[in-house]
Design an enzyme around this catalytic site. Sequence first.
Site, PDB file in Angstrom:
ATOM      1  N   CYS A  57       0.815  -1.219   0.000  1.00  0.00           N
ATOM      2  CA  CYS A  57       0.000   0.000   0.000  1.00  0.00           C
ATOM      3  C   CYS A  57       0.848   1.268   0.000  1.00  0.00           C
ATOM      4  O   CYS A  57       1.714   1.439   0.858  1.00  0.00           O
ATOM      5  CB  CYS A  57      -0.892  -0.038   1.247  1.00  0.00           C
ATOM      6  SG  CYS A  57      -1.687   1.524   1.616  1.00  0.00           S
ATOM      7  N   TRP A  90      -7.946  -7.224   4.725  1.00  0.00           N
ATOM      8  CA  TRP A  90      -6.542  -7.461   5.092  1.00  0.00           C
ATOM      9  C   TRP A  90      -6.457  -8.522   6.181  1.00  0.00           C
ATOM     10  O   TRP A  90      -7.204  -8.467   7.157  1.00  0.00           O
ATOM     11  CB  TRP A  90      -5.900  -6.178   5.618  1.00  0.00           C
ATOM     12  CG  TRP A  90      -5.751  -5.075   4.608  1.00  0.00           C
ATOM     13  CD1 TRP A  90      -6.401  -3.862   4.635  1.00  0.00           C
ATOM     14  CD2 TRP A  90      -4.870  -5.038   3.466  1.00  0.00           C
ATOM     15  NE1 TRP A  90      -5.985  -3.091   3.568  1.00  0.00           N
ATOM     16  CE2 TRP A  90      -5.055  -3.784   2.838  1.00  0.00           C
ATOM     17  CE3 TRP A  90      -3.961  -5.939   2.923  1.00  0.00           C
ATOM     18  CZ2 TRP A  90      -4.353  -3.411   1.687  1.00  0.00           C
ATOM     19  CZ3 TRP A  90      -3.266  -5.565   1.776  1.00  0.00           C
ATOM     20  CH2 TRP A  90      -3.459  -4.325   1.178  1.00  0.00           C
ATOM     21  N   ARG A 118     -14.549   1.643   6.145  1.00  0.00           N
ATOM     22  CA  ARG A 118     -13.599   0.739   5.507  1.00  0.00           C
ATOM     23  C   ARG A 118     -12.469   0.422   6.479  1.00  0.00           C
ATOM     24  O   ARG A 118     -12.170   1.203   7.380  1.00  0.00           O
ATOM     25  CB  ARG A 118     -13.029   1.369   4.235  1.00  0.00           C
ATOM     26  CG  ARG A 118     -14.107   1.779   3.237  1.00  0.00           C
ATOM     27  CD  ARG A 118     -13.604   1.686   1.825  1.00  0.00           C
ATOM     28  NE  ARG A 118     -13.387   0.309   1.441  1.00  0.00           N
ATOM     29  CZ  ARG A 118     -14.309  -0.488   0.882  1.00  0.00           C
ATOM     30  NH1 ARG A 118     -15.509  -0.039   0.632  1.00  0.00           N
ATOM     31  NH2 ARG A 118     -14.025  -1.734   0.581  1.00  0.00           N
ATOM     32  N   VAL A 119     -11.866  -0.712   6.258  1.00  0.00           N
ATOM     33  CA  VAL A 119     -10.786  -1.172   7.129  1.00  0.00           C
ATOM     34  C   VAL A 119      -9.492  -1.049   6.343  1.00  0.00           C
ATOM     35  O   VAL A 119      -9.196  -1.868   5.474  1.00  0.00           O
ATOM     36  CB  VAL A 119     -11.067  -2.615   7.577  1.00  0.00           C
ATOM     37  CG1 VAL A 119      -9.874  -3.208   8.298  1.00  0.00           C
ATOM     38  CG2 VAL A 119     -12.301  -2.631   8.478  1.00  0.00           C
ATOM     39  N   THR A 120      -8.762   0.016   6.601  1.00  0.00           N
ATOM     40  CA  THR A 120      -7.606   0.351   5.764  1.00  0.00           C
ATOM     41  C   THR A 120      -6.309   0.293   6.569  1.00  0.00           C
ATOM     42  O   THR A 120      -6.310   0.363   7.803  1.00  0.00           O
ATOM     43  CB  THR A 120      -7.767   1.772   5.185  1.00  0.00           C
ATOM     44  OG1 THR A 120      -7.914   2.705   6.266  1.00  0.00           O
ATOM     45  CG2 THR A 120      -8.980   1.882   4.272  1.00  0.00           C
ATOM     46  N   VAL A 121      -5.233   0.165   5.845  1.00  0.00           N
ATOM     47  CA  VAL A 121      -3.892   0.358   6.394  1.00  0.00           C
ATOM     48  C   VAL A 121      -3.401   1.714   5.899  1.00  0.00           C
ATOM     49  O   VAL A 121      -3.837   2.141   4.815  1.00  0.00           O
ATOM     50  CB  VAL A 121      -2.917  -0.746   5.909  1.00  0.00           C
ATOM     51  CG1 VAL A 121      -3.134  -2.022   6.653  1.00  0.00           C
ATOM     52  CG2 VAL A 121      -2.988  -0.948   4.404  1.00  0.00           C
ATOM     53  N   GLU A 136      -4.878   7.550   9.326  1.00  0.00           N
ATOM     54  CA  GLU A 136      -4.677   8.490   8.216  1.00  0.00           C
ATOM     55  C   GLU A 136      -3.175   8.717   8.042  1.00  0.00           C
ATOM     56  O   GLU A 136      -2.524   9.366   8.856  1.00  0.00           O
ATOM     57  CB  GLU A 136      -5.415   9.802   8.515  1.00  0.00           C
ATOM     58  CG  GLU A 136      -5.193  10.906   7.498  1.00  0.00           C
ATOM     59  CD  GLU A 136      -5.328  10.466   6.042  1.00  0.00           C
ATOM     60  OE1 GLU A 136      -6.326   9.816   5.698  1.00  0.00           O
ATOM     61  OE2 GLU A 136      -4.400  10.757   5.252  1.00  0.00           O
ATOM     62  N   SER A 137      -2.637   8.188   6.946  1.00  0.00           N
ATOM     63  CA  SER A 137      -1.184   8.193   6.761  1.00  0.00           C
ATOM     64  C   SER A 137      -0.581   9.594   6.711  1.00  0.00           C
ATOM     65  O   SER A 137       0.511   9.823   7.219  1.00  0.00           O
ATOM     66  CB  SER A 137      -0.829   7.442   5.477  1.00  0.00           C
ATOM     67  OG  SER A 137      -1.363   8.111   4.350  1.00  0.00           O
ATOM     68  N   TYR A 183      -5.567   5.395  -8.658  1.00  0.00           N
ATOM     69  CA  TYR A 183      -6.730   4.607  -8.201  1.00  0.00           C
ATOM     70  C   TYR A 183      -7.993   5.051  -8.928  1.00  0.00           C
ATOM     71  O   TYR A 183      -8.869   4.242  -9.235  1.00  0.00           O
ATOM     72  CB  TYR A 183      -6.929   4.768  -6.685  1.00  0.00           C
ATOM     73  CG  TYR A 183      -5.944   3.965  -5.873  1.00  0.00           C
ATOM     74  CD1 TYR A 183      -6.248   2.666  -5.466  1.00  0.00           C
ATOM     75  CD2 TYR A 183      -4.707   4.493  -5.506  1.00  0.00           C
ATOM     76  CE1 TYR A 183      -5.356   1.924  -4.728  1.00  0.00           C
ATOM     77  CE2 TYR A 183      -3.798   3.751  -4.770  1.00  0.00           C
ATOM     78  CZ  TYR A 183      -4.125   2.465  -4.378  1.00  0.00           C
ATOM     79  OH  TYR A 183      -3.243   1.727  -3.651  1.00  0.00           O
TER      80      TYR A 183
HETATM   81  N1  LIG Z   1      -6.608   7.850   3.897  1.00  0.00           N
HETATM   82  C1  LIG Z   1      -5.964   6.632   4.092  1.00  0.00           C
HETATM   83  C2  LIG Z   1      -6.140   5.710   2.915  1.00  0.00           C
HETATM   84  C3  LIG Z   1      -5.569   4.355   3.192  1.00  0.00           C
HETATM   85  C4  LIG Z   1      -6.087   3.289   2.208  1.00  0.00           C
HETATM   86  O1  LIG Z   1      -7.050   3.510   1.485  1.00  0.00           O
HETATM   87  N2  LIG Z   1      -5.417   2.125   2.188  1.00  0.00           N
HETATM   88  C5  LIG Z   1      -5.827   1.056   1.294  1.00  0.00           C
HETATM   89  C6  LIG Z   1      -4.657   0.204   0.878  1.00  0.00           C
HETATM   90  S1  LIG Z   1      -3.678   0.912  -0.354  1.00  0.00           S
HETATM   91  C7  LIG Z   1      -6.750   0.104   2.019  1.00  0.00           C
HETATM   92  O2  LIG Z   1      -6.435  -0.347   3.095  1.00  0.00           O
HETATM   93  N3  LIG Z   1      -7.891  -0.192   1.400  1.00  0.00           N
HETATM   94  C8  LIG Z   1      -8.840  -1.140   1.904  1.00  0.00           C
HETATM   95  C9  LIG Z   1     -10.236  -0.748   1.562  1.00  0.00           C
HETATM   96  O3  LIG Z   1     -10.454   0.331   1.011  1.00  0.00           O
HETATM   97  O4  LIG Z   1     -11.131  -1.529   1.870  1.00  0.00           O
HETATM   98  C10 LIG Z   1      -4.508   6.927   4.370  1.00  0.00           C
HETATM   99  O5  LIG Z   1      -3.845   7.620   3.585  1.00  0.00           O
HETATM  100  O6  LIG Z   1      -4.032   6.458   5.392  1.00  0.00           O
END
Ligand SMILES: N[C@@H](CCC(=O)N[C@@H](CS)C(=O)NCC(=O)O)C(=O)O
Length: 314
Positions: A57, A90, A118-121, A136-137, A183
């Site tokens: 990511c 994930w 959403r469950v994001t990294v 939030e990165s 994206y």
């Molecule tokens: N705003 C977030 C965006 C993070 C993000 O969208 N990560 C993606 C991976 S590249 C993710 O985990 N997506 C999973 C999903 O959308 O379900 C950040 O910059 O931290």
Amino acid sequence: MGQLVNGVWHDTWYDTKNNGGKFVREDAGFRDWVQDNPQAKFQPESGRYHLYVSLACPWAHRTLILRMLKGLEPHIDVTVVCPDMLSEGWQMGLPEPLFGHTRLHQIYTQAKADYTGRVTVPVLWDKKTQTIVSNESSEIIRMFNREFDRLTGNVDDYYPQHLRSVIDEWNDYIYPAINNGVYRCGFATTQEAYEEAYQQLFEALDRVDRHLETHRYLAGNQITEADWRLFTTLIRFDAVYVGHFKCNKQRIQDYPNLNGYLKELYQVEGIAQTTDFYHIKRHYYFSHTSINPTQIVPQGPQLDLESPHGRMHL
Ligand SMILES: N[C@@H](CCC(=O)N[C@@H](CS)C(=O)NCC(=O)O)C(=O)O
């Protein structure tokens, strides 16, 4: 791929129907800050925080880069998720060390039992208050850049006061057009939405390439946050975005200035070790089954990132 609704996991793809086929990224749900101030809820302490990342990511990659550059590796430990993001989202290959969870969504409901989103990294977890500080990165890298300086003694500054307005301007331009632009190309579900994103993306890359003809880095003579934020997209571009996301007007390799700029950043000590092309290629090609139903991961391309970057004269 899915999301939590009132704490329950649902396996659903992005909804682009209500946006004319456009991919719209959801805002991050946890937005607290680690701050070096005695009143702060989240104070910088060694061993207190845990970072969940995917090596695939680009947003998580930023946090790994700042963690490395700022000498935070001994102070903030990391769990790396598996590259495949399928019906459970994930997942961890081995149970993660804090709770033994094997799915990232369990970390979200551990923090907030009825979480919706959403469950994001990346995810920055606080072991002391048992919650997510931030997912939030862009904000996590600001914390890493500054708030742990007294702990590490590393005062390198990637967001220096005198360059802030220039950095902010580049970030505001590059995020929608390039970082998220790839994206927007890849996840578009109408021809119009794709073409709009594609045009904006390559206009922006042209503009950045022209700028880099006379400037070593985005904000001038020193590497800043703006460069690292751009880097994590550029390094994935030829390997994944050109093919998988149809960003195929030209490759980064074909740009006279972006090519050397990317190589120079890649050759900064420690950066190559934060970059994992196996995870990068496997994640995108294997996980996005609506774009690549065969899940075949391409063998190429052969990348040349180690040869001289040729930007010393700037
Ligand atoms: N705003 C977030 C965006 C993070 C993000 O969208 N990560 C993606 C991976 S590249 C993710 O985990 N997506 C999973 C999903 O959308 O379900 C950040 O910059 O931290």
